[in-house]
Design an enzyme around this catalytic site. Structure first.
Site, PDB file in Angstrom:
ATOM      1  N   HIS A   1      -1.254  -1.197  -4.281  1.00  0.00           N
ATOM      2  CA  HIS A   1      -2.546  -0.924  -3.641  1.00  0.00           C
ATOM      3  C   HIS A   1      -2.683   0.589  -3.489  1.00  0.00           C
ATOM      4  O   HIS A   1      -1.859   1.234  -2.841  1.00  0.00           O
ATOM      5  CB  HIS A   1      -2.587  -1.627  -2.279  1.00  0.00           C
TER       6      HIS A   1
ATOM      7  N   ASP B   1      -4.732   3.582  -2.124  1.00  0.00           N
ATOM      8  CA  ASP B   1      -5.744   3.970  -1.129  1.00  0.00           C
ATOM      9  C   ASP B   1      -6.234   5.385  -1.404  1.00  0.00           C
ATOM     10  O   ASP B   1      -5.487   6.347  -1.224  1.00  0.00           O
ATOM     11  CB  ASP B   1      -5.124   3.921   0.267  1.00  0.00           C
TER      12      ASP B   1
ATOM     13  N   ASP C   1      -6.692  -6.210   4.517  1.00  0.00           N
ATOM     14  CA  ASP C   1      -6.048  -4.887   4.497  1.00  0.00           C
ATOM     15  C   ASP C   1      -6.069  -4.265   5.891  1.00  0.00           C
ATOM     16  O   ASP C   1      -7.133  -3.985   6.443  1.00  0.00           O
ATOM     17  CB  ASP C   1      -6.825  -3.997   3.506  1.00  0.00           C
ATOM     18  N   GLY C   2      -4.865  -4.042   6.432  1.00  0.00           N
ATOM     19  CA  GLY C   2      -4.740  -3.348   7.711  1.00  0.00           C
ATOM     20  C   GLY C   2      -4.003  -4.166   8.756  1.00  0.00           C
ATOM     21  O   GLY C   2      -4.448  -5.255   9.133  1.00  0.00           O
ATOM     22  N   GLY C   3      -2.854  -3.668   9.165  1.00  0.00           N
ATOM     23  CA  GLY C   3      -2.115  -4.335  10.229  1.00  0.00           C
ATOM     24  C   GLY C   3      -1.505  -5.666   9.837  1.00  0.00           C
ATOM     25  O   GLY C   3      -1.195  -6.490  10.704  1.00  0.00           O
TER      26      GLY C   3
ATOM     27  N   MET D   1      -8.777   8.346  -0.418  1.00  0.00           N
ATOM     28  CA  MET D   1      -9.586   8.800   0.726  1.00  0.00           C
ATOM     29  C   MET D   1     -10.083  10.211   0.481  1.00  0.00           C
ATOM     30  O   MET D   1      -9.326  11.052  -0.013  1.00  0.00           O
ATOM     31  CB  MET D   1      -8.726   8.800   1.992  1.00  0.00           C
TER      32      MET D   1
ATOM     33  N   GLY E   1      -0.545   1.889   9.519  1.00  0.00           N
ATOM     34  CA  GLY E   1       0.178   1.714  10.779  1.00  0.00           C
ATOM     35  C   GLY E   1      -0.668   1.387  11.991  1.00  0.00           C
ATOM     36  O   GLY E   1      -0.204   1.520  13.120  1.00  0.00           O
TER      37      GLY E   1
ATOM     38  N   MET F   1     -12.012   4.663  -0.736  1.00  0.00           N
ATOM     39  CA  MET F   1     -12.664   4.954   0.555  1.00  0.00           C
ATOM     40  C   MET F   1     -13.315   6.316   0.418  1.00  0.00           C
ATOM     41  O   MET F   1     -12.897   7.305   1.036  1.00  0.00           O
ATOM     42  CB  MET F   1     -11.610   4.932   1.678  1.00  0.00           C
TER      43      MET F   1
ATOM     44  N   GLY G   1       1.154  -2.114   4.175  1.00  0.00           N
ATOM     45  CA  GLY G   1       1.630  -0.733   4.093  1.00  0.00           C
ATOM     46  C   GLY G   1       2.872  -0.513   4.907  1.00  0.00           C
ATOM     47  O   GLY G   1       4.005  -0.653   4.436  1.00  0.00           O
ATOM     48  N   SER G   2       2.672  -0.191   6.203  1.00  0.00           N
ATOM     49  CA  SER G   2       3.810   0.188   7.041  1.00  0.00           C
ATOM     50  C   SER G   2       4.836  -0.938   7.225  1.00  0.00           C
ATOM     51  O   SER G   2       6.028  -0.664   7.355  1.00  0.00           O
ATOM     52  CB  SER G   2       3.308   0.674   8.404  1.00  0.00           C
TER      53      SER G   2
ATOM     54  N   HIS H   1      -8.399   0.983  -4.016  1.00  0.00           N
ATOM     55  CA  HIS H   1      -9.290   0.890  -2.849  1.00  0.00           C
ATOM     56  C   HIS H   1      -9.917   2.266  -2.629  1.00  0.00           C
ATOM     57  O   HIS H   1      -9.266   3.172  -2.103  1.00  0.00           O
ATOM     58  CB  HIS H   1      -8.448   0.440  -1.646  1.00  0.00           C
TER      59      HIS H   1
ATOM     60  N   SER I   1       0.843  -1.192   0.000  1.00  0.00           N
ATOM     61  CA  SER I   1       0.000   0.000   0.000  1.00  0.00           C
ATOM     62  C   SER I   1       0.882   1.247   0.000  1.00  0.00           C
ATOM     63  O   SER I   1       1.648   1.484   0.939  1.00  0.00           O
ATOM     64  CB  SER I   1      -0.889   0.005   1.243  1.00  0.00           C
TER      65      SER I   1
ATOM     66  N   PHE J   1      -6.144   5.216   7.914  1.00  0.00           N
ATOM     67  CA  PHE J   1      -4.735   5.433   8.238  1.00  0.00           C
ATOM     68  C   PHE J   1      -3.943   4.127   8.155  1.00  0.00           C
ATOM     69  O   PHE J   1      -4.482   3.063   8.457  1.00  0.00           O
ATOM     70  CB  PHE J   1      -4.596   6.006   9.661  1.00  0.00           C
TER      71      PHE J   1
ATOM     72  N   MET K   1     -11.487  -5.429   5.738  1.00  0.00           N
ATOM     73  CA  MET K   1     -10.671  -4.435   6.464  1.00  0.00           C
ATOM     74  C   MET K   1     -10.373  -4.996   7.854  1.00  0.00           C
ATOM     75  O   MET K   1     -11.291  -5.335   8.601  1.00  0.00           O
ATOM     76  CB  MET K   1     -11.424  -3.111   6.619  1.00  0.00           C
TER      77      MET K   1
HETATM   78  C1  DX5 Z   1      -6.154   1.948   5.518  1.00  0.00           C
HETATM   79  C2  DX5 Z   1      -5.724   1.488   4.151  1.00  0.00           C
HETATM   80  C3  DX5 Z   1      -4.655   0.473   4.155  1.00  0.00           C
HETATM   81  C4  DX5 Z   1      -3.386   0.908   4.855  1.00  0.00           C
HETATM   82  C5  DX5 Z   1      -2.677  -0.325   5.344  1.00  0.00           C
HETATM   83  O1  DX5 Z   1      -7.293   2.700   5.405  1.00  0.00           O
HETATM   84  O2  DX5 Z   1      -6.804   0.947   3.449  1.00  0.00           O
HETATM   85  O3  DX5 Z   1      -4.389   0.007   2.852  1.00  0.00           O
HETATM   86  O4  DX5 Z   1      -2.540   1.641   4.042  1.00  0.00           O
HETATM   87  O5  DX5 Z   1      -1.555   0.059   6.062  1.00  0.00           O
HETATM   88  P1  DX5 Z   1      -0.918  -0.876   7.181  1.00  0.00           P
HETATM   89  O6  DX5 Z   1      -0.433  -2.131   6.485  1.00  0.00           O
HETATM   90  O7  DX5 Z   1       0.203  -0.055   7.731  1.00  0.00           O
HETATM   91  O8  DX5 Z   1      -1.981  -1.178   8.172  1.00  0.00           O
HETATM   92 ZN    ZN Z   2      -6.413  -0.078   1.492  1.00  0.00          ZN
END
Ligand code: DX5
Ligand code: ZN
Length: 217
Positions: A32, A34, A174-176, A36, A144, A67, A196-197, A65, A7, A142, A136
């Site tokens: 990916h 994102d 997706d996420g964490g 927003m 991280g 959002m 992502g992070s 994605h 991401s 966000f 999700m």
């Molecule tokens: C959050 C995004 C994710 C995010 C994932 O709203 O949809 O794609 O970037 O980041 P990590 O892997 O750091 O949770």
């Molecule tokens: Zn995403």
């Protein structure tokens, strides 16, 4: 074959092209993207023009994605020859079936995303119409954040529904996502891991990509 989708939200935006190229050369299957809008989620990221500027990454496809509210109005902007999936949120679509058909009308695959608190039954009626379900595992908005453990069971239940109904949509999480939980997520039924992070926060990004690949074998 399980897929890895870094991401770009966690990339260094001042070196976005460079970082996108780096992950695409080191085993990313998708970038990916994102998107927003500051309404559906409490953050603003980037739009289609930024995505289209990443034209040095020939080897990967985009996994978009959205959002955002009023997704129907923006889908066409994200359609390129490298766009494989456009994913919209169930919670942001009043007429989800129509919005999914709208995505498909542009010749790209359609996905639906669910927030952590949204039960699977909310998309039951459209499961035969989607190419991908994005689970999700954090609240969207966000990078991280900490992985919400209940997501693992949700993925297992979704995979069970998929096999019982004989459907073949992909399951994306997706996420964490980290090297600690990647294997469990794949075993639970996930096909695509968004990271992502855990990728862009690494000192050695290619080495981290390899660690993920090993966990996903
Ligand atoms: C959050 C995004 C994710 C995010 C994932 O709203 O949809 O794609 O970037 O980041 P990590 O892997 O750091 O949770
Ligand atoms: Zn995403």
């Amino acid at each position: 074959m399980k897929k890895l989708a870094p991401s770009l939200l966690s990339a260094d935006f001042s070196r976005l092209g460079e970082q996108a190229e780096l992950v695409s050369k080191h085993g990313a299957d998708y970038l990916h993207i994102d998107v927003m809008d500051g309404h559906f989620v409490p953050n603003i990221s980037y739009g289609a023009s930024v995505m289209k500027s990443l034209n040095n990454c020939d080897t990967v496809k985009y996994d978009v994605h959205l959002m955002i509210e009023n997704a129907d109005d923006y889908v066409e902007d994200f359609v390129t020859d490298k766009t494989e999936y456009i994913v919209i949120h169930q919670e942001a679509c009043l007429h989800l079936y129509r919005s999914l058909q709208n995505i498909k009308s542009f010749g790209v695959k359609a996905g639906v995303a669910l927030n952590p608190a949204t039960p699977l039954c909310m998309i039951e009626e459209v499961l035969a119409d989607v190419d991908l379900v994005l689970v999700m595992s954090v609240e969207p908005g966000f990078g991280g954040q900490k992985f919400i453990e209940a997501s693992l069971e949700k993925i297992k239940r979704l995979a069970k529904i998929r096999s019982e109904k004989g459907l073949n949509f992909k399951i994306e999480v997706d996420g964490g996502v980290s090297t600690q939980n990647a294997k469990k997520l794949i075993e639970a039924g996930a096909d695509i891991l968004v990271v992502g992070s855990a990728v862009f926060g690494a000192d050695d990004i290619p080495a981290r990509m390899n660690e993920f690949r090993k966990e996903m074998e």
